[in-house]
Design an enzyme around this catalytic site. Structure first.
Site: not given
Length: 282
Positions: A273, A269, A120, A253, A250, A259, A151
């Site tokens: 991040e 932000q 999941h 990303e 970061d 983003d 998991n």
């Protein structure tokens, strides 16, 4: 004199009632908030032309689906006490009939004998308010091929900790995703399963924004807000402690091109991040 007494008694009772109502109104409301309140990480669009980044919004969560991988790119959801209740685990893994016509629809059998769990993204135990809520987590668009120990051990511990944070009076905004190609399950390394229709990811990540229960959630995110980001390998030899895989938003990303927390003010932000969480893990 008797009339005055009863009048004073009535005023007193009304005052007590008013104070009682006022106290109740101060308590933060338990609400089910928009799963995309912190942003749409990949700019997913609900148009089949965007078949590698197809937006699906359900009452319980939102996701970006990748037709050619047969899995979600990411799933986002809100977690508060309003989502938790007594509904039992339904275990009714089902193809998602909301996918566009002609697209491959994974079934539970797609994972049979693969060596990977039906993992999941939004956990079953995060949606126990109603049976319908719980069933939604078993739609195969919420599932990825996940190594069993990843998991059942490392990931399960993190999910349990998230619910502990809710029990402590918080609400969470969570995004879980995967990327790359190739993982190692109980029967060895694989890049795909289901005759090549489902890609096995090499990495599985999660970003968790932790806020005290309240309202106007985005406006309450500050540079002091706790944000937990982890990125794990998709194999069964990984460390049992999820904290071993803490990273920065970061870094996630950079690996994904997404983003995250895009609606949070840029200065906040940027600070959040770049930071790697070092908070408690139990």
């Amino acid at each position: 004199m008797k009339h005055i007494f009863y009048r004073l008694l009535s005023i007193g009772l009304l005052s007590i009632f008013a104070v009682s109502c006022s106290d109740e109104s101060v308590a933060p409301a338990e609400v089910r908030d928009n799963p995309l309140a912190m942003g749409n990480p990949s700019g997913a669009v609900a148009d089949p032309a965007f078949y590698t980044n197809y937006l699906m919004e359900k009452p319980q969560y939102a996701l970006s689906y990748h037709r050619d991988r047969g899995t979600p790119n990411w799933v986002s959801w809100h977690l508060s006490s309003a989502w938790l209740g007594d509904a039992s685990r339904q275990d009714n893994f089902s193809p998602d009939n909301a996918l566009p016509a002609g697209w491959f629809r994974a079934t539970s059998a797609s994972y049979t004998g693969s060596g990977f769990d039906r993992g999941h993204n939004c956990p079953s135990a995060d949606r126990t308010g109603t049976e319908a809520d719980n069933s939604a987590t078993f739609l195969m668009t919420n599932i990825i091929p996940q190594a069993p120990n990843n998991n059942q051990r490392t990931w399960a511990d993190l999910e349990n900790y998230c619910r502990t944070l809710v029990e402590e009076g918080n609400e969470l905004y969570i995004t879980c995703g995967s990327y790359g190609r190739g993982g190692t399950g109980s029967t060895g390394a694989e890049t795909t399963i289901a005759d090549g229709k489902i890609t096995v990811p090499s990495r599985i990540w999660k970003v968790i924004v932790v806020l005290p229960a309240g309202s106007d959630d985005v406006s309450r995110v500050t540079t002091d807000t706790r944000v937990i980001a982890i990125n794990t390998p998709n194999n069964s030899s990984l460390n049992a402690e999820w904290s071993a895989y803490r990273t920065s938003v970061d870094a996630i990303e950079k690996a994904t091109g997404y983003d995250l927390l895009s609606v949070v003010p840029a200065s906040v932000q940027s600070a959040l991040e770049a930071r790697i969480d070092n908070g408690p893990v139990r």
